[in-house]
Design an enzyme around this catalytic site. Sequence first.
Site, mmCIF file in Angstrom:
data_model
loop_
_atom_site.group_PDB
_atom_site.id
_atom_site.type_symbol
_atom_site.label_atom_id
_atom_site.label_comp_id
_atom_site.label_asym_id
_atom_site.label_seq_id
_atom_site.Cartn_x
_atom_site.Cartn_y
_atom_site.Cartn_z
ATOM 1 N N ARG A 105 77.503 -4.099 -58.750
ATOM 2 C CA ARG A 105 77.203 -4.155 -57.315
ATOM 3 C C ARG A 105 78.595 -3.808 -56.517
ATOM 4 O O ARG A 105 79.553 -4.674 -56.891
ATOM 5 C CB ARG A 105 76.763 -5.211 -56.746
ATOM 6 C CG ARG A 105 76.544 -5.622 -55.049
ATOM 7 C CD ARG A 105 75.718 -4.518 -54.696
ATOM 8 N NE ARG A 105 75.105 -5.178 -53.291
ATOM 9 C CZ ARG A 105 75.820 -4.988 -52.156
ATOM 10 N NH1 ARG A 105 76.750 -4.534 -52.119
ATOM 11 N NH2 ARG A 105 75.370 -5.550 -51.005
ATOM 12 N N GLU A 151 68.979 0.696 -47.326
ATOM 13 C CA GLU A 151 68.186 0.220 -48.372
ATOM 14 C C GLU A 151 67.307 1.364 -48.681
ATOM 15 O O GLU A 151 66.650 2.098 -47.760
ATOM 16 C CB GLU A 151 67.380 -1.024 -48.021
ATOM 17 C CG GLU A 151 67.992 -2.268 -48.018
ATOM 18 C CD GLU A 151 68.218 -2.941 -49.384
ATOM 19 O OE1 GLU A 151 67.422 -2.875 -50.253
ATOM 20 O OE2 GLU A 151 69.521 -3.215 -49.290
ATOM 21 N N ARG A 174 73.905 -9.034 -61.111
ATOM 22 C CA ARG A 174 74.754 -7.898 -61.118
ATOM 23 C C ARG A 174 76.451 -8.449 -61.041
ATOM 24 O O ARG A 174 76.547 -9.603 -60.272
ATOM 25 C CB ARG A 174 74.720 -7.028 -59.924
ATOM 26 C CG ARG A 174 73.111 -6.297 -60.033
ATOM 27 C CD ARG A 174 72.918 -5.414 -58.625
ATOM 28 N NE ARG A 174 73.016 -6.501 -57.373
ATOM 29 C CZ ARG A 174 72.613 -6.035 -56.494
ATOM 30 N NH1 ARG A 174 72.246 -4.694 -55.893
ATOM 31 N NH2 ARG A 174 72.576 -6.858 -55.102
#
Length: 239
Positions: free
Chosen positions: A115, A123, A163
């Site tokens: 990330r 999104e 992540r």
Amino acid sequence: QADNNNKNSKQSTSSTSDQHTAFSLSQRFQLYSQAAVYIGVGSGIALGLYLMLRRYQTGADVPESAIKAHRKLRGYVVDVSDGDTIRLYHTPLLRWFEPAPEKKRGLSKYTISVRLSAVDAPEAAHFGNPAQPLSAESKDLLSSQVLGKRVTIKLLSRDQYSRVVSTVTYRRFFGLVKTNAAHVMLREGMASLYTGGGAQYDGEKELLQRIEAQAKQQKRGIWGLKKYESPAEYKKKHK
């Protein structure tokens, strides 16, 4: 007289024995010290080689100690999920020239989900929810920067999706120019500054704020939309 001579002889022998014992202890201490140094150096070299050869298969393999130490990892970007998430095929230092694998199914089994720190991109469509405006363009911009290329990530933290949150940089113009992918995303208005819980800025918060402010002023990307909804607001609405 004879008794005195005998006594002196015993004292001399005792003294010589004490010196011999002391000398032997000194020698032993020196040998042990040298051995400890050799073992320490050897262990350090072995550990260094191990770290330079060890490839982390997935994010779960990256130890917390490496994240806390903000270690840097290098590798190929084999997939871009959206405007702020990539998948990295880790290539440690002594395996730097290994070719990147062809993208195939089961990426999660051999790549690290990364990330990008500091930014929040629009999104994409998922779970039956529509995509946010410019989500595809955001993904395309990040892909044009890093997909199929070697990058360096600086580990900062781990998020709730496991992540590794990292600064992602790459080099352009024959390796002469180092570029931060998050800077480009903000500059082009394809992501906003992430301000949620656990935000990581790697000491660049003020710089990142200036980059975002300039993009807003120039109405780039998301800042040119008639009605902008942040990814955080979008996710809250579509829970």
